[in-house]
Design a protein around this motif. Structure first.
Motif, short mmCIF file in Angstrom:
data_model
loop_
_atom_site.label_atom_id
_atom_site.label_comp_id
_atom_site.label_asym_id
_atom_site.label_seq_id
_atom_site.Cartn_x
_atom_site.Cartn_y
_atom_site.Cartn_z
N UNK A 199 0.85 -1.18 0.00
CA UNK A 199 0.00 0.00 0.00
C UNK A 199 0.89 1.24 0.00
N UNK A 200 0.40 2.28 -0.60
CA UNK A 200 1.15 3.52 -0.74
C UNK A 200 1.31 4.20 0.62
N UNK A 201 2.50 4.74 0.91
CA UNK A 201 2.79 5.36 2.20
C UNK A 201 1.87 6.53 2.54
N UNK A 202 1.58 7.46 1.61
CA UNK A 202 0.65 8.55 1.97
C UNK A 202 -0.75 8.07 2.34
N UNK A 203 -1.21 7.02 1.68
CA UNK A 203 -2.55 6.49 2.00
C UNK A 203 -2.56 5.87 3.39
N UNK A 204 -1.50 5.16 3.74
CA UNK A 204 -1.40 4.57 5.08
C UNK A 204 -1.41 5.67 6.13
N UNK A 205 -0.65 6.73 5.88
CA UNK A 205 -0.56 7.82 6.85
C UNK A 205 -1.89 8.55 7.01
N UNK A 206 -2.60 8.77 5.93
CA UNK A 206 -3.90 9.43 6.03
C UNK A 206 -4.88 8.55 6.81
N UNK A 207 -4.88 7.26 6.52
CA UNK A 207 -5.80 6.36 7.22
C UNK A 207 -5.47 6.27 8.71
#
Length: 116
Positions: free
Chosen positions: A1-9
């Protein structure tokens, strides 16, 4: 999974600062979590006071146990109306720190993606 998506979630659904902990920015994550939790503590305390007031009214047979009657009772009999502006401000501060946590974690994640 993409790092920015993980951080937003993480920041949006776990707690403010969770993505910072994930990115090993412990001090910033702890600061965001603290800045969120202190005003949220007051908001939660006010809500619990309101719920206990309605709870006692229901079991003292002052209010019928229907949801609309309980809401009506709660809104007509606030525990202390002088606290409302303070609680409203605390809720806005909590929301603000949550949004700051999401945007800052996205900024850090995008920055780390560029470094890779």
């Amino acid at each position: 999974m993409n790092l920015p998506i993980i951080c937003i979630l993480l920041s949006a659904f776990a707690f403010p600062g969770a993505a910072h902990f994930y990115l090993k920015r412990i001090k910033i994550g702890a600061l965001l979590l603290t800045c969120f939790c202190i005003p949220f503590y007051f908001v939660l305390g006010f809500l619990i006071d309101q719920l206990f007031m309605v709870y006692h009214a229901v079991f003292a047979f002052k209010v019928e146990p229907s949801l609309s009657a309980m809401f009506w009772y709660m809104f007509n009999n606030f525990v202390d109306e002088s606290e409302i502006p303070f609680i409203k401000s605390a809720a806005y501060y909590s929301l603000g720190f949550w949004i700051i946590g999401i945007t800052d974690s996205l900024r850090l994640a995008l920055k780390e993606n560029k470094l890779r």
